[in-house]
Design an enzyme around this catalytic site. Sequence first.
Site, mmCIF file in Angstrom:
data_model
loop_
_atom_site.group_PDB
_atom_site.id
_atom_site.type_symbol
_atom_site.label_atom_id
_atom_site.label_comp_id
_atom_site.label_asym_id
_atom_site.label_seq_id
_atom_site.Cartn_x
_atom_site.Cartn_y
_atom_site.Cartn_z
ATOM 1 N N TYR A 134 0.811 -1.212 0.000
ATOM 2 C CA TYR A 134 0.000 0.000 0.000
ATOM 3 C C TYR A 134 0.848 1.268 0.000
ATOM 4 O O TYR A 134 0.349 2.345 -0.309
ATOM 5 C CB TYR A 134 -0.947 0.005 1.210
ATOM 6 C CG TYR A 134 -2.310 -0.564 0.909
ATOM 7 C CD1 TYR A 134 -2.546 -1.338 -0.222
ATOM 8 C CD2 TYR A 134 -3.390 -0.326 1.758
ATOM 9 C CE1 TYR A 134 -3.782 -1.874 -0.492
ATOM 10 C CE2 TYR A 134 -4.644 -0.856 1.494
ATOM 11 C CZ TYR A 134 -4.834 -1.633 0.370
ATOM 12 O OH TYR A 134 -6.066 -2.154 0.104
ATOM 13 N N LYS A 201 6.140 -13.847 5.508
ATOM 14 C CA LYS A 201 6.923 -14.642 4.557
ATOM 15 C C LYS A 201 8.405 -14.421 4.844
ATOM 16 O O LYS A 201 9.216 -14.179 3.953
ATOM 17 C CB LYS A 201 6.561 -14.229 3.121
ATOM 18 C CG LYS A 201 7.094 -15.175 2.041
ATOM 19 C CD LYS A 201 6.558 -16.593 2.146
ATOM 20 C CE LYS A 201 7.101 -17.458 1.012
ATOM 21 N NZ LYS A 201 6.763 -18.879 1.198
ATOM 22 N N ASP A 249 2.238 -19.041 3.491
ATOM 23 C CA ASP A 249 1.657 -20.130 2.719
ATOM 24 C C ASP A 249 1.205 -21.274 3.619
ATOM 25 O O ASP A 249 0.163 -21.895 3.379
ATOM 26 C CB ASP A 249 2.623 -20.625 1.637
ATOM 27 C CG ASP A 249 4.048 -20.777 2.125
ATOM 28 O OD1 ASP A 249 4.492 -19.965 2.937
ATOM 29 O OD2 ASP A 249 4.722 -21.724 1.693
ATOM 30 N N ASP A 273 -4.608 -9.202 2.967
ATOM 31 C CA ASP A 273 -5.588 -9.090 1.894
ATOM 32 C C ASP A 273 -5.972 -10.482 1.394
ATOM 33 O O ASP A 273 -7.145 -10.831 1.283
ATOM 34 C CB ASP A 273 -4.992 -8.256 0.762
ATOM 35 C CG ASP A 273 -6.060 -7.673 -0.151
ATOM 36 O OD1 ASP A 273 -7.259 -7.832 0.134
ATOM 37 O OD2 ASP A 273 -5.689 -7.046 -1.150
#
Length: 382
Positions: A134, A201, A249, A273
């Site tokens: 963003y 991540k 993940d 998101d």
Amino acid sequence: MNPTVYYIEGDGIGPEVWKAARPVIDAAVEKTYADGRRLEWKELLAGEKAYEATGAYLPEETLETLKTANLAMKGPLTTPVGKGFRSLNVTLRQTLDLYACIRPVRYFQGIESPVKHPEKVDMVVFRENTEDVYAGIEYSAGSAEAARLIAFLREELGAEVDPSSGVGIKPICAWRSKRLVRKAIRYALDNGRKSVTLVHKGNIMKFTEGAFMQWGYELASEEFGDRTIPESAGEDAGDRVLINDRIADAMFQEALIRPEQYDIIATTNLNGDYLSDALAAQVGGLGLAPGVNMSDKLAFYEPTHGTAPTIAGQDKANPGSLILSGAMLLAHVGWTEAAERIHKAVDTVIGNKTVTVDLAGQIQGARTVGCTEFGELLQVQL
């Protein structure tokens, strides 16, 4: 007694979901309390309606009013993909420092889900709202700016970047990460939740995503050390909030096969998101997914879906997301009984298999109703 709520209708299906939702929210308050309390609604302009009236998609008057507000709600606003003006949603969030995007995801009776046990999903996603993608800085492939940045990366830092690439930078910093985690932990403590999971991540992006995780653990230890415990301690949490982390993940898999083990998710912008939308899909979709974007002063409630221009004006939209966002607002101001009244009504109406078209395709034997009728049915059940 009568808090002011500034509202923006939004674009596309915005006006019709507002027309269905606001009477439900007002009726829930009226039927719950006999002391005359109510919400004072005041409209602000943004989006296509604002452009037609003022020539600006986000008038300065709207921004200035919101800077002094405590409560606001809005419908979806148009965001062009790959061209045109920058997202109004992003502009609002950054200008008003709405750093925490909070999305509760829960199951409603009657939803037929693609997963076996959707009733086990009861999570609240805290998504950082002002940095990561963003606040991303990017330059298109072949541009002079991309060439200069790639040259610097290759020549000064020894990075291997194909000269024909488009390039982007995503900033993630300590104080923004920590304030998001702080809000998530406070929510867990205030609402009797058992855990806060930091999703990242960091196995690949060690100094942005991985740093988010480390800063989260630091914040928990520094400010909530006597009320939280890291998973690495190997102790029973007791009445303390467990702080753990999961690779992004892997968290998607966990959300599918072990959702009951997770309460509060705190994560970076892009991960949040993806994850909040995926969780919503397990319990009916974005039509039933409410949300709020919060600063330390303003709580700005909104549906999580888009403007759906292909069905705008056809009375097909699901107003549930906006209605449930209204229930969040009521709970935020302390009117929890009225909020729960809305939740029970949604449970009843969906349980009766009278739903809008987005849900009808997921429920065998459902009767499809329009946006207006769905709101009317909720009012009857309040």
